[in-house]
Design an enzyme around this catalytic site. Structure first.
Site, PDB file in Angstrom:
ATOM      1  N   SER A  58     -32.683 -26.362  12.975  1.00 35.74           N
ATOM      2  CA  SER A  58     -33.045 -25.428  11.892  1.00 35.74           C
ATOM      3  C   SER A  58     -32.253 -25.830  10.648  1.00 35.74           C
ATOM      4  CB  SER A  58     -32.677 -23.983  12.275  1.00 35.74           C
ATOM      5  OG  SER A  58     -31.263 -23.827  12.198  1.00 35.74           O
ATOM      6  N   TYR A 103     -30.254 -23.960   9.124  1.00 32.70           N
ATOM      7  CA  TYR A 103     -28.884 -23.490   9.363  1.00 32.70           C
ATOM      8  C   TYR A 103     -28.087 -24.539  10.127  1.00 32.70           C
ATOM      9  CZ  TYR A 103     -25.377 -21.648  12.528  1.00 32.70           C
ATOM     10  OH  TYR A 103     -24.241 -21.514  13.282  1.00 32.70           O
ATOM     11  N   HIS A 104     -28.657 -25.024  11.249  1.00 32.97           N
ATOM     12  CA  HIS A 104     -27.921 -26.005  12.050  1.00 32.97           C
ATOM     13  C   HIS A 104     -27.668 -27.274  11.235  1.00 32.97           C
ATOM     14  CE1 HIS A 104     -29.503 -23.436  15.414  1.00 32.97           C
ATOM     15  NE2 HIS A 104     -28.252 -23.586  15.782  1.00 32.97           N
ATOM     16  N   LYS A 109     -24.579 -27.092   9.205  1.00 38.14           N
ATOM     17  CA  LYS A 109     -23.356 -27.332   9.981  1.00 38.14           C
ATOM     18  C   LYS A 109     -23.122 -28.831  10.180  1.00 38.14           C
ATOM     19  CE  LYS A 109     -22.052 -23.116  11.190  1.00 38.14           C
ATOM     20  NZ  LYS A 109     -20.768 -22.568  10.742  1.00 38.14           N
ATOM     21  N   THR A 119     -21.435 -25.643  15.573  1.00 38.58           N
ATOM     22  CA  THR A 119     -22.257 -25.076  16.642  1.00 38.58           C
ATOM     23  C   THR A 119     -22.781 -26.177  17.567  1.00 38.58           C
ATOM     24  OG1 THR A 119     -24.539 -24.274  16.992  1.00 38.58           O
ATOM     25  CG2 THR A 119     -23.938 -24.793  14.758  1.00 38.58           C
TER      26      THR A 119
HETATM   27  P1  NAD Z   1     -21.144 -13.314  10.975  1.00 41.15           P
HETATM   28  O1  NAD Z   1     -22.304 -13.465  10.056  1.00 41.15           O
HETATM   29  O2  NAD Z   1     -20.990 -12.029  11.718  1.00 41.15           O
HETATM   30  O3  NAD Z   1     -19.786 -13.591  10.173  1.00 41.15           O
HETATM   31  C1  NAD Z   1     -19.684 -14.487   9.096  1.00 41.15           C
HETATM   32  C2  NAD Z   1     -18.890 -13.796   8.003  1.00 41.15           C
HETATM   33  O4  NAD Z   1     -18.758 -14.707   6.901  1.00 41.15           O
HETATM   34  C3  NAD Z   1     -19.596 -12.543   7.475  1.00 41.15           C
HETATM   35  O5  NAD Z   1     -18.711 -11.451   7.481  1.00 41.15           O
HETATM   36  C4  NAD Z   1     -20.017 -12.940   6.060  1.00 41.15           C
HETATM   37  O6  NAD Z   1     -20.019 -11.850   5.170  1.00 41.15           O
HETATM   38  C5  NAD Z   1     -18.990 -14.005   5.703  1.00 41.15           C
HETATM   39  N1  NAD Z   1     -19.464 -14.963   4.695  1.00 41.15           N
HETATM   40  C6  NAD Z   1     -20.637 -15.647   4.677  1.00 41.15           C
HETATM   41  N2  NAD Z   1     -20.732 -16.399   3.579  1.00 41.15           N
HETATM   42  C7  NAD Z   1     -19.581 -16.210   2.879  1.00 41.15           C
HETATM   43  C8  NAD Z   1     -19.097 -16.696   1.630  1.00 41.15           C
HETATM   44  N3  NAD Z   1     -19.813 -17.538   0.883  1.00 41.15           N
HETATM   45  N4  NAD Z   1     -17.892 -16.281   1.201  1.00 41.15           N
HETATM   46  C9  NAD Z   1     -17.145 -15.400   1.939  1.00 41.15           C
HETATM   47  N5  NAD Z   1     -17.553 -14.901   3.122  1.00 41.15           N
HETATM   48  C10 NAD Z   1     -18.763 -15.300   3.589  1.00 41.15           C
HETATM   49  O7  NAD Z   1     -21.208 -14.563  11.989  1.00 41.15           O
HETATM   50  P2  NAD Z   1     -20.442 -14.809  13.374  1.00 41.15           P
HETATM   51  O8  NAD Z   1     -21.408 -14.591  14.467  1.00 41.15           O
HETATM   52  O9  NAD Z   1     -19.144 -14.106  13.369  1.00 41.15           O
HETATM   53  O10 NAD Z   1     -20.197 -16.365  13.281  1.00 41.15           O
HETATM   54  C11 NAD Z   1     -19.028 -16.883  12.662  1.00 41.15           C
HETATM   55  C12 NAD Z   1     -19.085 -18.401  12.626  1.00 41.15           C
HETATM   56  O11 NAD Z   1     -19.212 -18.894  13.963  1.00 41.15           O
HETATM   57  C13 NAD Z   1     -20.269 -18.937  11.840  1.00 41.15           C
HETATM   58  O12 NAD Z   1     -19.863 -20.040  11.064  1.00 41.15           O
HETATM   59  C14 NAD Z   1     -21.241 -19.375  12.906  1.00 41.15           C
HETATM   60  O13 NAD Z   1     -22.020 -20.441  12.472  1.00 41.15           O
HETATM   61  C15 NAD Z   1     -20.324 -19.776  14.049  1.00 41.15           C
HETATM   62  N6  NAD Z   1     -21.013 -19.620  15.342  1.00 41.15           N
HETATM   63  C16 NAD Z   1     -21.391 -18.379  15.781  1.00 41.15           C
HETATM   64  C17 NAD Z   1     -22.048 -18.267  17.004  1.00 41.15           C
HETATM   65  C18 NAD Z   1     -22.488 -16.927  17.555  1.00 41.15           C
HETATM   66  O14 NAD Z   1     -23.070 -16.898  18.648  1.00 41.15           O
HETATM   67  N7  NAD Z   1     -22.215 -15.823  16.865  1.00 41.15           N
HETATM   68  C19 NAD Z   1     -22.348 -19.409  17.753  1.00 41.15           C
HETATM   69  C20 NAD Z   1     -21.952 -20.660  17.270  1.00 41.15           C
HETATM   70  C21 NAD Z   1     -21.276 -20.752  16.056  1.00 41.15           C
END
Ligand code: NAD
Length: 390
Positions: free
Chosen positions: A179, A181-182, A185, A144
Site C-alpha cells: 500500500s 502507507y507501507h 515506511k 512494519t
Molecule cells: P497511531 O495512529 O495510534 O499513533 C501514531 C501517533 O502519531 C498518533 O497519535 C498521531 O497523532 C501521531 N502523528 C502522526 N503524524 C504526526 C506528525 N506529523 N507529527 C506529530 N505526531 C504525528 O498508530 P499506532 O498503531 O500507535 O502505530 C505507531 C507506529 O507503529 C506507526 O508508525 C505504525 O506504522 C507502526 N506500526 C503499528 C502497527 C499496529 O499494528 N498498530 C503495526 C506495525 C507498525
C-alpha cells in the site's frame, strides 16, 4: 536514559511512554493529535474512551509519581522538530509518529499524498535534527513487516547476503510493500540507512508485525491511562476487529480465502521491545533492523482462534478481498534479534483473547456497525461514502 517518544498520544506510543517511565527513564512525548482528527474525518472513535493527553499525563503523575513531559507539534514542521530535540536533548528518540493505516492511504490521491508527505518528510526532519543537535542520539524507528510483502524466500532481518555472478554483497533486503502507507515506511528505511551510512548516525528500524491487545501493566492502573482500541475497517487491526465482531454476534469478516499469513505481536511485547532496543543502542553508523513479531498466523487461523475461544456461537464470513494481496503464499520470517536482547514473548493465548473479550463486552454499546465493513478498494482507490460525506 532520556527518551523522547514521537507519536506519544497513539495506540502504541502512549503505553510505550508509560512502560519506559515505569522502568525509570526520563520520558517526553510529542504529538500533533493527527490520529484524533482522522477519527473526526472518518466519523469513527476508539471503542475504549480515551482521555486528552494532558489528562493522561496528570493521571500518570498521580498513580506513579513520575512526570512525562509533553510537546505539541507537527514533525513535518522542521523548526518545531529541531527545537524540541534541542530542548529535550534525548539519548534515544522512539519514532511512532506517522499515519499508519494502509486503507487510509489507499482512499484516494489526497490521502496517499498526505500519508507519504507526513511520514517521509516528518522522518527526514527527525534525521536532520539528530544530525544537527547530536549525532550520538539513537533513533528507534517503527517500520512494519508489511514493507517486505510476501516474497517466496525467507524474510531476513533487514539485510540479505546476495551472490550474483560469482560476487557477494550484503544488501538491504528487497521490499515488495502492499500500500502507499507501507511504501512510505520503505522510503523511511532507505532514508535512515542512508543517514547511518553517510552521516554516521545510529538507528534501529523495527519492522513490526500486526499488534493485538489493549492493556499493559501500566494502562490498567487507572481508567484515564487507557490506550485506543480501534475496530473499524480503516484503523482496526485484524484480531481486535474479530474480537468485537464475536462479542456483537456478527460474523468475523475474512477478506478473500483468509490464507494471507502475517506476523503478529502482543502490545505488551511491543512496549518491551522498545525498551530493549533503547537500552541496547545500535553502534555509530549502524543501521540495525529487527523483525518485531513473535508468531505468524493466516487471517483464517486468527478468525478460528477467536471463534474457538468465544463462549457464544461465531460464524466466519468470507468477503471479496478489497485489497490486492496473495492469499496463498510462502511465509517464513527470521525474528531472533529481539529475543537475543532478552525478549520473552507473550504468545497468543486464551488468557489474552479472554481479556480482550472483556474489554469489548464492556464497551460494545459504543460500536458503530457500519464502520466495520471495508469501503476502500485497492484497485480503484475510490473514496468511501463516509469520506465523501465530510
Ligand atoms: P497511531 O495512529 O495510534 O499513533 C501514531 C501517533 O502519531 C498518533 O497519535 C498521531 O497523532 C501521531 N502523528 C502522526 N503524524 C504526526 C506528525 N506529523 N507529527 C506529530 N505526531 C504525528 O498508530 P499506532 O498503531 O500507535 O502505530 C505507531 C507506529 O507503529 C506507526 O508508525 C505504525 O506504522 C507502526 N506500526 C503499528 C502497527 C499496529 O499494528 N498498530 C503495526 C506495525 C507498525
Amino acid at each position: 536514559m532520556r527518551i523522547l517518544v514521537l507519536g506519544g498520544d497513539g495506540y502504541l506510543g502512549w503505553p510505550t511512554a508509560l512502560h519506559l517511565s515505569d522502568c525509570g527513564h526520563e520520558v517526553a512525548v510529542a504529538d500533533n493529535f493527527a490520529r484524533r482528527s482522522y477519527d473526526d474525518e472518518m466519523g469513527v472513535r476508539s471503542l475504549v474512551p480515551i482521555e486528552p493527553l494532558q489528562t493522561r499525563i496528570d493521571a500518570w503523575r498521580e498513580v506513579s509519581g513520575q512526570h512525562i513531559r509533553m510537546y505539541y507539534g507537527d514533525l513535518v514542521d522542521a523548526e518545531f522538530t529541531m527545537e524540541m530535540i534541542r530542548d529535550f536533548h534525548p539519548d534515544t528518540i522512539v519514532h511512532f509518529g506517522e499515519q499508519r493505516a494502509a486503507p487510509y492511504s489507499m482512499i484516494d490521491r489526497k490521502h496517499a499524498v498526505y500519508t507519504q508527505q507526513n511520514n517521509v518528510i516528518g522522518n527526514l526532519n527527525v534525521l536532520f535534527a539528530i544530525r544537527e543537535v547530536d549525532p550520538e542520539i539513537h533513533l528507534v524507528k517503527l517500520g512494519t513487516m508489511g514493507e517486505y510483502g510476501t516474497p517466496n524466500i525467507d524474510i531476513e532481518e533487514g539485510w540479505l547476503e546476495v551472490t550474483h555472478k560469482g560476487r557477494t554483497d550484503r544488501m538491504l533486503y528487497p521490499k515488495k510493500p502492499g500500500s502507499f502507507y507501507h511504501l512510505s515506511k520503505v522510503h523511511d528505511s532507505h532514508n535512515i540507512e542512508f543517514a547511518c551510512r553517510i552521516w554516521g548516525l545510529r538507528a534501529t528500524d523495527l519492522n513490526q508485525g500486526i499488534v493485538y491487545g489493549q492493556e499493559t501493566p501500566q494502562t490498567v492502573r487507572d481508567s484515564r491511562l487507557a490506550t485506543r482500541f480501534d475496530y473499524d475497517a480503516i484503523f482496526g487491526t485484524v484480531l481486535n476487529r474479530f474480537v468485537i465482531q464475536a462479542v456483537l454476534g456478527h460474523p468475523l469478516t475474512v477478506y478473500g480465502s483468509g490464507g494471507q499469513t502475517r506476523g503478529v505481536i502482543d502490545i505488551r511485547d511491543t512496549v518491551e521491545c522498545i525498551r530493549l532496543a533503547s537500552e541496547n543502542p545500535a553502534e555509530a553508523g549502524e543501521f540495525r533492523v529487527f523483525n518485531q513479531m513473535t508468531e505468524s498466523f493466516s487471517v483464517e487461523e486468527l478468525a478460528k482462534t477467536v471463534a474457538n475461544n468465544y463462549h457464544g456461537n461465531v460464524e466466519v464470513e468470507y468477503l471479496e478481498n478489497p485489497r490486492v494481496e496473495q492469499d496463498q503464499h510462502y511465509y517464513n520470517v527470521v525474528h531472533t534479534g529481539l529475543v537475543e536482547l532478552g525478549l520473552d514473548p507473550h504468545l497468543l493465548s486464551n488468557t489474552l483473547i479472554n481479556s480482550l473479550f472483556g474489554v469489548a463486552e464492556q464497551y460494545k454499546d459504543r460500536v458503530d456497525l457500519a464502520a466495520m465493513r471495508p469501503t476502500v478498494q485497492w484497485r480503484t482507490a475510490s473514496s468511501p461514502l463516509r469520506v465523501q460525506q465530510n
